[in-house]
Write a protein that holds these residues in place. Structure first.
Motif, PDB file in Angstrom:
ATOM      1  N   HIS A 197       2.422   8.500  -0.629  1.00 24.78           N
ATOM      2  CA  HIS A 197       1.037   8.899  -0.891  1.00 24.78           C
ATOM      3  C   HIS A 197       0.071   8.541   0.233  1.00 24.78           C
ATOM      4  CE1 HIS A 197       2.140  10.130  -4.872  1.00 24.78           C
ATOM      5  NE2 HIS A 197       2.726   8.963  -5.077  1.00 24.78           N
ATOM      6  N   ARG A 198       0.598   8.071   1.368  1.00 21.46           N
ATOM      7  CA  ARG A 198      -0.278   7.626   2.453  1.00 21.46           C
ATOM      8  C   ARG A 198      -1.165   8.752   2.990  1.00 21.46           C
ATOM      9  NH1 ARG A 198       2.019   4.277   7.377  1.00 21.46           N
ATOM     10  NH2 ARG A 198       3.739   4.541   5.967  1.00 21.46           N
ATOM     11  N   ALA A 199      -0.601   9.918   3.255  1.00 26.38           N
ATOM     12  CA  ALA A 199      -1.386  11.023   3.802  1.00 26.38           C
ATOM     13  C   ALA A 199      -2.481  11.443   2.825  1.00 26.38           C
ATOM     14  CB  ALA A 199      -0.485  12.206   4.138  1.00 26.38           C
ATOM     15  N   GLU A 200      -2.122  11.563   1.560  1.00 25.79           N
ATOM     16  CA  GLU A 200      -3.118  11.940   0.560  1.00 25.79           C
ATOM     17  C   GLU A 200      -4.185  10.852   0.403  1.00 25.79           C
ATOM     18  OE1 GLU A 200      -0.556  12.668  -2.743  1.00 25.79           O
ATOM     19  OE2 GLU A 200      -0.702  14.838  -2.488  1.00 25.79           O
ATOM     20  N   PHE A 213      -2.822  -3.081   0.729  1.00 27.47           N
ATOM     21  CA  PHE A 213      -3.636  -3.973  -0.077  1.00 27.47           C
ATOM     22  C   PHE A 213      -2.930  -4.276  -1.397  1.00 27.47           C
ATOM     23  CE2 PHE A 213      -6.821  -1.776   2.561  1.00 27.47           C
ATOM     24  CZ  PHE A 213      -7.378  -2.881   3.176  1.00 27.47           C
ATOM     25  N   ALA A 214      -2.921  -5.521  -1.787  1.00 33.40           N
ATOM     26  CA  ALA A 214      -2.238  -5.936  -3.013  1.00 33.40           C
ATOM     27  C   ALA A 214      -2.780  -5.203  -4.238  1.00 33.40           C
ATOM     28  CB  ALA A 214      -2.358  -7.443  -3.199  1.00 33.40           C
ATOM     29  N   VAL A 215      -4.088  -4.926  -4.273  1.00 37.00           N
ATOM     30  CA  VAL A 215      -4.673  -4.267  -5.446  1.00 37.00           C
ATOM     31  C   VAL A 215      -4.199  -2.825  -5.603  1.00 37.00           C
ATOM     32  CG1 VAL A 215      -6.719  -5.733  -5.556  1.00 37.00           C
ATOM     33  CG2 VAL A 215      -6.767  -3.627  -4.203  1.00 37.00           C
ATOM     34  N   LEU A 216      -3.645  -2.243  -4.536  1.00 35.77           N
ATOM     35  CA  LEU A 216      -3.143  -0.871  -4.603  1.00 35.77           C
ATOM     36  C   LEU A 216      -1.632  -0.829  -4.786  1.00 35.77           C
ATOM     37  CD1 LEU A 216      -5.258   0.728  -1.733  1.00 35.77           C
ATOM     38  CD2 LEU A 216      -5.780   0.626  -4.177  1.00 35.77           C
ATOM     39  N   GLU A 217      -1.008  -1.988  -4.792  1.00 36.75           N
ATOM     40  CA  GLU A 217       0.449  -2.052  -4.886  1.00 36.75           C
ATOM     41  C   GLU A 217       0.937  -1.399  -6.173  1.00 36.75           C
ATOM     42  OE1 GLU A 217       3.950  -5.412  -4.940  1.00 36.75           O
ATOM     43  OE2 GLU A 217       2.052  -5.870  -3.982  1.00 36.75           O
ATOM     44  N   GLY A 218       1.940  -0.583  -6.033  1.00 36.41           N
ATOM     45  CA  GLY A 218       2.535   0.079  -7.191  1.00 36.41           C
ATOM     46  C   GLY A 218       1.845   1.369  -7.585  1.00 36.41           C
ATOM     47  N   SER A 219       0.814   1.781  -6.853  1.00 34.79           N
ATOM     48  CA  SER A 219       0.129   3.039  -7.161  1.00 34.79           C
ATOM     49  C   SER A 219       1.100   4.195  -7.030  1.00 34.79           C
ATOM     50  CB  SER A 219      -1.047   3.274  -6.216  1.00 34.79           C
ATOM     51  OG  SER A 219      -1.999   2.263  -6.373  1.00 34.79           O
ATOM     52  N   ARG A 220       1.064   5.072  -7.973  1.00 31.61           N
ATOM     53  CA  ARG A 220       1.937   6.241  -7.941  1.00 31.61           C
ATOM     54  C   ARG A 220       1.109   7.503  -7.760  1.00 31.61           C
ATOM     55  NH1 ARG A 220       6.925   4.416  -9.354  1.00 31.61           N
ATOM     56  NH2 ARG A 220       6.983   2.503 -10.555  1.00 31.61           N
ATOM     57  N   MET A 221       0.057   7.357  -6.984  1.00 29.74           N
ATOM     58  CA  MET A 221      -0.873   8.449  -6.719  1.00 29.74           C
ATOM     59  C   MET A 221      -1.674   8.068  -5.483  1.00 29.74           C
ATOM     60  SD  MET A 221      -3.561   7.367  -9.661  1.00 29.74           S
ATOM     61  CE  MET A 221      -2.301   6.601 -10.655  1.00 29.74           C
TER      62      MET A 221
END
Length: 104
Positions: free
Chosen positions: A17-20, A49-57
Motif C-alpha cells: 500500500h506504499r504507493a497508494e 510508523f508504529a501507529v500504521l503497523e498492520g494497516s491493510r489499506m
C-alpha cells in the motif's frame, strides 16, 4: 510468531500500500494547502510508523503543527483553524478516493 516473521509480514503489507499511501498523503497536502493559509507543507515522508503497523489499506499520519512552537500552538488553539485543517484533510481524502475509483 518470531520477530523476523512479523517484520516480513509488516514489510509486505507496507510495500503493498506504499504507493497508494503516498498518493493519499499528497492529496491531503493539497487539500490542506487549499484550506489553510498558515500551514507550512513539510512534504510527504515515508516511514514505518508504529501507529500504521498492520494497516491493510492506504494509511497516513498527518502532522498539522507543533504545540511546542508558540505561533503554531496559537493557531491550533483556534477552533476555526482546527476546522479548516479537518476540512483540508477531508478534501484530500475525497480527492484521493475519486481519483482511485477512476482507475478501477
Amino acid at each position: 510468531v518470531s520477530s523476523d516473521t512479523e517484520t516480513i509480514v509488516w514489510d509486505l503489507l507496507y510495500t503493498e500500500h506504499r504507493a497508494e499511501s503516498t498518493e493519499l498523503a499528497a492529496a491531503i497536502c493539497r487539500g490542506l494547502k487549499q484550506n489553510t493559509r498558515y500551514s507550512q507543507n513539510r512534504g510527504v515522508k515515508s516511514a514505518r510508523f508504529a501507529v500504521l503497523e498492520g494497516s491493510r489499506m492506504p494509511a497516513v499520519l498527518v502532522e498539522v503543527g507543533f504545540i511546542s512552537h508558540p505561533a503554531e500552538e496559537q493557531r491550533l488553539r483556534k477552533a476555526e483553524y482546527r476546522e479548516a485543517v479537518a476540512e483540508g484533510i477531508r478534501r484530500g481524502v475525497v480527492t484521493f478516493q475519486a481519483e482511485h475509483e477512476q482507475r478501477i
